[in-house]
Design a protein around this motif. Structure first.
Motif, PDB file in Angstrom:
ATOM      1  N   VAL A   1       0.842  -1.206   0.000  1.00 31.23           N
ATOM      2  CA  VAL A   1       0.000   0.000   0.000  1.00 31.23           C
ATOM      3  C   VAL A   1       0.879   1.260   0.000  1.00 31.23           C
ATOM      4  CG1 VAL A   1      -1.616   1.361   1.396  1.00 31.23           C
ATOM      5  CG2 VAL A   1      -1.994  -1.091   1.072  1.00 31.23           C
ATOM      6  N   LEU A   2       2.021   1.170   0.684  1.00 28.47           N
ATOM      7  CA  LEU A   2       2.897   2.338   0.848  1.00 28.47           C
ATOM      8  C   LEU A   2       4.151   2.252  -0.016  1.00 28.47           C
ATOM      9  CD1 LEU A   2       2.544   2.490   4.724  1.00 28.47           C
ATOM     10  CD2 LEU A   2       1.598   4.147   3.109  1.00 28.47           C
ATOM     11  N   ALA A   3       4.118   1.419  -1.031  1.00 23.45           N
ATOM     12  CA  ALA A   3       5.324   1.190  -1.830  1.00 23.45           C
ATOM     13  C   ALA A   3       5.698   2.389  -2.693  1.00 23.45           C
ATOM     14  CB  ALA A   3       5.137  -0.044  -2.720  1.00 23.45           C
ATOM     15  N   ASP A   4       4.709   3.144  -3.150  1.00 22.58           N
ATOM     16  CA  ASP A   4       4.982   4.252  -4.074  1.00 22.58           C
ATOM     17  C   ASP A   4       4.511   5.571  -3.463  1.00 22.58           C
ATOM     18  OD1 ASP A   4       5.470   5.915  -6.190  1.00 22.58           O
ATOM     19  OD2 ASP A   4       3.892   5.105  -7.496  1.00 22.58           O
ATOM     20  N   LEU A   5       5.473   6.427  -3.117  1.00 24.53           N
ATOM     21  CA  LEU A   5       5.143   7.744  -2.564  1.00 24.53           C
ATOM     22  C   LEU A   5       5.349   8.850  -3.586  1.00 24.53           C
ATOM     23  CD1 LEU A   5       6.855   7.559   0.986  1.00 24.53           C
ATOM     24  CD2 LEU A   5       4.667   6.596   0.242  1.00 24.53           C
ATOM     25  N   SER A   6       5.663   8.484  -4.810  1.00 23.38           N
ATOM     26  CA  SER A   6       6.090   9.483  -5.802  1.00 23.38           C
ATOM     27  C   SER A   6       4.969  10.408  -6.250  1.00 23.38           C
ATOM     28  CB  SER A   6       6.687   8.783  -7.024  1.00 23.38           C
ATOM     29  OG  SER A   6       5.723   7.962  -7.667  1.00 23.38           O
ATOM     30  N   THR A   7       3.723  10.048  -5.974  1.00 22.52           N
ATOM     31  CA  THR A   7       2.606  10.919  -6.395  1.00 22.52           C
ATOM     32  C   THR A   7       2.112  11.813  -5.256  1.00 22.52           C
ATOM     33  OG1 THR A   7       0.995   9.197  -5.844  1.00 22.52           O
ATOM     34  CG2 THR A   7       1.830   9.232  -8.116  1.00 22.52           C
ATOM     35  N   LEU A   8       2.685  11.650  -4.069  1.00 24.42           N
ATOM     36  CA  LEU A   8       2.203  12.415  -2.917  1.00 24.42           C
ATOM     37  C   LEU A   8       2.627  13.878  -2.982  1.00 24.42           C
ATOM     38  CD1 LEU A   8       2.866   9.926   0.019  1.00 24.42           C
ATOM     39  CD2 LEU A   8       0.772  10.245  -1.306  1.00 24.42           C
ATOM     40  N   LYS A   9       1.787  14.749  -2.461  1.00 22.27           N
ATOM     41  CA  LYS A   9       2.087  16.170  -2.333  1.00 22.27           C
ATOM     42  C   LYS A   9       2.381  16.464  -0.860  1.00 22.27           C
ATOM     43  CE  LYS A   9       1.237  17.141  -6.671  1.00 22.27           C
ATOM     44  NZ  LYS A   9       2.324  17.530  -7.587  1.00 22.27           N
ATOM     45  N   VAL A  10       3.596  16.854  -0.598  1.00 25.37           N
ATOM     46  CA  VAL A  10       4.094  16.969   0.767  1.00 25.37           C
ATOM     47  C   VAL A  10       3.320  17.997   1.595  1.00 25.37           C
ATOM     48  CG1 VAL A  10       6.067  17.796   2.122  1.00 25.37           C
ATOM     49  CG2 VAL A  10       6.408  16.116   0.309  1.00 25.37           C
ATOM     50  N   MET A  11       3.179  19.207   1.067  1.00 22.43           N
ATOM     51  CA  MET A  11       2.619  20.284   1.887  1.00 22.43           C
ATOM     52  C   MET A  11       1.164  20.057   2.281  1.00 22.43           C
ATOM     53  SD  MET A  11       5.285  21.716   2.477  1.00 22.43           S
ATOM     54  CE  MET A  11       4.415  22.683   3.693  1.00 22.43           C
ATOM     55  N   PRO A  12       0.272  19.643   1.371  1.00 23.37           N
ATOM     56  CA  PRO A  12      -1.101  19.362   1.816  1.00 23.37           C
ATOM     57  C   PRO A  12      -1.144  18.271   2.889  1.00 23.37           C
ATOM     58  CG  PRO A  12      -1.001  19.517  -0.581  1.00 23.37           C
ATOM     59  CD  PRO A  12       0.411  19.536  -0.097  1.00 23.37           C
ATOM     60  N   LEU A  13      -0.315  17.234   2.746  1.00 24.62           N
ATOM     61  CA  LEU A  13      -0.289  16.163   3.742  1.00 24.62           C
ATOM     62  C   LEU A  13       0.079  16.711   5.120  1.00 24.62           C
ATOM     63  CD1 LEU A  13       1.422  13.059   2.052  1.00 24.62           C
ATOM     64  CD2 LEU A  13      -0.966  13.354   2.666  1.00 24.62           C
ATOM     65  N   LEU A  14       1.132  17.525   5.175  1.00 26.72           N
ATOM     66  CA  LEU A  14       1.578  18.085   6.446  1.00 26.72           C
ATOM     67  C   LEU A  14       0.524  19.014   7.046  1.00 26.72           C
ATOM     68  CD1 LEU A  14       5.308  18.856   5.547  1.00 26.72           C
ATOM     69  CD2 LEU A  14       4.520  17.217   7.268  1.00 26.72           C
ATOM     70  N   GLN A  15      -0.033  19.874   6.201  1.00 30.56           N
ATOM     71  CA  GLN A  15      -1.021  20.830   6.709  1.00 30.56           C
ATOM     72  C   GLN A  15      -2.261  20.126   7.255  1.00 30.56           C
ATOM     73  OE1 GLN A  15      -1.639  23.682   3.418  1.00 30.56           O
ATOM     74  NE2 GLN A  15      -0.723  25.206   4.770  1.00 30.56           N
ATOM     75  N   ILE A  16      -2.770  19.151   6.512  1.00 33.56           N
ATOM     76  CA  ILE A  16      -3.980  18.449   6.940  1.00 33.56           C
ATOM     77  C   ILE A  16      -3.725  17.679   8.230  1.00 33.56           C
ATOM     78  CG2 ILE A  16      -5.559  16.561   6.341  1.00 33.56           C
ATOM     79  CD1 ILE A  16      -5.276  17.511   3.392  1.00 33.56           C
ATOM     80  N   PHE A  17      -2.568  17.001   8.298  1.00 30.45           N
ATOM     81  CA  PHE A  17      -2.263  16.200   9.485  1.00 30.45           C
ATOM     82  C   PHE A  17      -2.113  17.075  10.726  1.00 30.45           C
ATOM     83  CE2 PHE A  17       0.577  13.910  12.398  1.00 30.45           C
ATOM     84  CZ  PHE A  17      -0.138  12.731  12.547  1.00 30.45           C
ATOM     85  N   LEU A  18      -1.415  18.201  10.570  1.00 32.52           N
ATOM     86  CA  LEU A  18      -1.140  19.051  11.733  1.00 32.52           C
ATOM     87  C   LEU A  18      -2.308  19.949  12.112  1.00 32.52           C
ATOM     88  CD1 LEU A  18       2.552  20.238  11.113  1.00 32.52           C
ATOM     89  CD2 LEU A  18       1.731  18.823  12.999  1.00 32.52           C
ATOM     90  N   PHE A  19      -2.991  20.486  11.105  1.00 35.27           N
ATOM     91  CA  PHE A  19      -3.926  21.579  11.397  1.00 35.27           C
ATOM     92  C   PHE A  19      -5.393  21.288  11.066  1.00 35.27           C
ATOM     93  CE2 PHE A  19       0.228  23.519  10.788  1.00 35.27           C
ATOM     94  CZ  PHE A  19       0.321  24.324  11.916  1.00 35.27           C
ATOM     95  N   ALA A  20      -5.682  20.124  10.443  1.00 35.93           N
ATOM     96  CA  ALA A  20      -7.070  19.866  10.072  1.00 35.93           C
ATOM     97  C   ALA A  20      -7.613  18.580  10.684  1.00 35.93           C
ATOM     98  CB  ALA A  20      -7.203  19.819   8.545  1.00 35.93           C
ATOM     99  N   THR A  21      -7.030  17.458  10.305  1.00 41.26           N
ATOM    100  CA  THR A  21      -7.587  16.171  10.728  1.00 41.26           C
ATOM    101  C   THR A  21      -7.443  15.941  12.216  1.00 41.26           C
ATOM    102  OG1 THR A  21      -6.998  15.267   8.580  1.00 41.26           O
ATOM    103  CG2 THR A  21      -7.499  13.689  10.319  1.00 41.26           C
ATOM    104  N   VAL A  22      -6.237  16.177  12.734  1.00 45.22           N
ATOM    105  CA  VAL A  22      -5.944  15.838  14.124  1.00 45.22           C
ATOM    106  C   VAL A  22      -6.206  17.035  15.021  1.00 45.22           C
ATOM    107  CG1 VAL A  22      -4.157  15.017  15.685  1.00 45.22           C
ATOM    108  CG2 VAL A  22      -4.232  14.195  13.333  1.00 45.22           C
ATOM    109  N   THR A  23      -6.809  16.803  16.170  1.00 43.70           N
ATOM    110  CA  THR A  23      -7.043  17.887  17.128  1.00 43.70           C
ATOM    111  C   THR A  23      -6.452  17.522  18.473  1.00 43.70           C
ATOM    112  OG1 THR A  23      -9.178  16.946  17.734  1.00 43.70           O
ATOM    113  CG2 THR A  23      -9.157  18.603  15.994  1.00 43.70           C
TER     114      THR A  23
END
Length: 535
Positions: free
Chosen positions: A513-535
């Protein structure tokens, strides 16, 4: 109050002593003497006139950048603390690092004995000429590397970290550790989400970022245009501290090379170019056993990577020169590790016959070549490891400075917040605390998340992310002077793929499932994890 003033005086003295040995000091001295010929320098006001000259001519700013660079890298001295505590304050960490070093040396010496190959030899003249002629085509040469093996791989290092224990803690002594179900079992303080939000405040959802396509606050093209304008102003000011603050929101592609050089206080003086050429000469003249380890690693990793293989020749050049660079030894003053020593034949144990081996004190391991710097001027369509700078020496300096500031911490056992032990613990704590269902599910099926994410973090995601995304990530490493963002991104990747991961039933399935990270967008992932999804 007296103690604070004493510590400050000691810090100033240390920085002054360090700068006295630098090329900047010699340049400032030459400029001071040359300024005496100026008509606006008066004998009766000599000190003030020279200070004014340094300010108006830009030399004061260069001195400020040099001081800022020293403060960013070296721990402040404390006369009450033994020198070894500057390297690592925890005794059990120092012992674990020492044992790990002995294991690495045993592996290297065993290979040396088995293959009957010396640690170092002078190349015959004919071989020197041949290497010099193919310097820019080393990737086309295929030496027989079949008998060589990496001294260790990241998975070997992970096993050492998993078995790390603080002897002062018995199982159950600490409530927080009684409930920690990850692989890392040492009681270090790591940040929680509120503390990470405070640290990475510039990554907030309402702050403009390069690498975000759909900001609701400001259209991306308007933000980017204004950001470029500010970046040009920062470069015009030549202020390292301002540049470091600026790249927290990302570097524009066209400005990245200059911004990184400014943050790392790197310039291309004639002496820097000469030093690089001397390193190259050392490579040409002497063959080291670690050269074959570097060749082998590049063949096993970078040359098989779609983004890296085109510039394989440059990787050889930068890593072979790096292995000869004795200036790298300076970072062992604040690194928990110690440089390995070799003794002249027949003089084992006699200190005056000891030399550091390799000369830079760093033995390469499997994946080491992936620390090779993505070219800060490249984008997603240009292979990252390249000398797109006009001066190869400048890119080399960036690689060396990134290593001695950051990357050494990824393969040394220490309690530092940016050390690999703390990053592993931070990653596991974030997942267990904020994604407990996912964490427990993966743990129950024998797919401990750290076994998957460790290889990402130990290589600072190099070789896993697309080049443009890796550059955006490394912008933030420089901007925050910290590697903690690696652990946050690793946790964010698991959060992003959580739905799929909840369905897997084995470690192999989770890795798929985690074999290919080449399509990921770093900044949205970080922003959502830190400031949106998790409280």
């Amino acid at each position: 109050m007296w103690q604070e003033e004493s510590d400050l005086s000691l810090s100033i003295a240390q920085i002054v002593q360090k700068l006295k040995g630098s090329s900047l000091y010699a340049q400032l001295e030459r400029q001071a003497w040359a300024s005496l010929q100026r008509t606006d320098i008066k004998l009766e006001s000599l000190k003030e006139d020279i200070k004014r000259f340094f300010k108006t001519s830009g030399w004061e700013k260069k001195l400020q950048n040099a001081v800022y660079s020293e403060l960013s890298v070296f721990p402040l001295p404390n006369p009450a603390v033994p020198p070894e505590h500057l390297k690592e304050p925890l005794v059990y960490m120092r012992k674990a690092q020492g044992s790990w070093e002995k294991r690495i040396l045993k592996s290297l010496n065993s290979m040396c004995t088995e293959l009957s190959i010396p640690l170092a030899r002078k190349r015959p003249v004919g071989e020197q000429k041949e290497l010099l002629n193919k310097w820019n085509e080393m990737g086309t040469d295929e030496p027989d590397l079949s008998l060589f093996r990496p001294v260790y791989a990241p998975k070997d290092f992970l096993e050492v970290l998993i078995n790390l224990r603080n002897p002062n803690y018995e199982n159950g002594d600490s409530l927080s550790f009684r409930t920690h179900l990850g692989l890392i079992q040492v009681p270090l303080k790591v940040k929680d989400i509120p503390e990470l939000k405070e640290l990475f405040v510039e990554l907030g959802l309402t702050t403009g970022q390069l690498g975000i396509d759909d900001s609701t606050q400001v259209p991306p093209e308007l933000f980017e245009n204004e950001h470029v304008r500010i970046g040009q102003k920062v470069l015009a000011e030549q202020d390292s501290a301002a540049a470091q603050q600026y790249v927290r929101q990302g570097s524009p592609t066209a400005l990245r090379a200059e911004l990184w050089a400014l943050i790392l206080n790197i310039s291309s003086q004639p002496e820097d170019i000469l030093y690089y050429e001397q390193l190259k000469t050392n490579v040409i003249q002497h063959d080291l056993l670690v050269d074959s380890l570097i060749y082998k690693d590049v063949k096993l990793t970078a040359s098989n990577d779609d983004y890296y293989f085109v510039f394989e020749d440059y990787l050889y050049q930068v890593l072979l020169c790096f292995s000869r660079d004795t200036s790298v030894l300076g970072h062992f003053a604040y690194n928990s590790a110690s440089p390995p020593r070799s003794y002249i034949r027949g003089k084992l144990g006699i200190e005056e016959y000891a030399v550091f081996y390799p000369p830079n004190g760093v033995i390469p391991f499997h994946g080491f070549s992936m620390y090779g710097p993505p070219c800060p001027t490249s984008d997603n369509h240009v292979a990252p490891l390249c000398f797109l700078y006009n001066e190869p020496s400048k890119l080399y300096q960036i690689f060396r400075e990134m290593y001695v500031r950051f990357f050494f911490r990824l393969h040394s056992i220490s309690s530092h917040p940016s050390g690999i032990v703390s990053l592993c613990l931070l990653f596991e704590t974030l997942l267990q605390t904020y994604l407990p269902q996912l964490f427990y599910h993966l743990r129950e099926i024998g797919a401990q998340p750290l076994r998957i994410s460790f290889k990402w973090m130990v290589r600072a995601f190099s070789g896993y992310l697309a080049t443009d995304q890796l550059l955006l990530l490394w912008d933030r490493i420089l901007g925050y002077n910290s590697l903690e963002i690696l652990a946050v991104l690793a946790a964010a990747v698991f959060a992003f793929r959580a739905v799929n991961l909840m369905e897997v039933t084995s470690l192999a399935a989770a890795e798929a499932v985690l074999a290919d990270l080449s399509t990921l967008k770093v900044m949205p992932l970080l922003q959502i994890f830190l400031f949106a999804t998790v409280t």
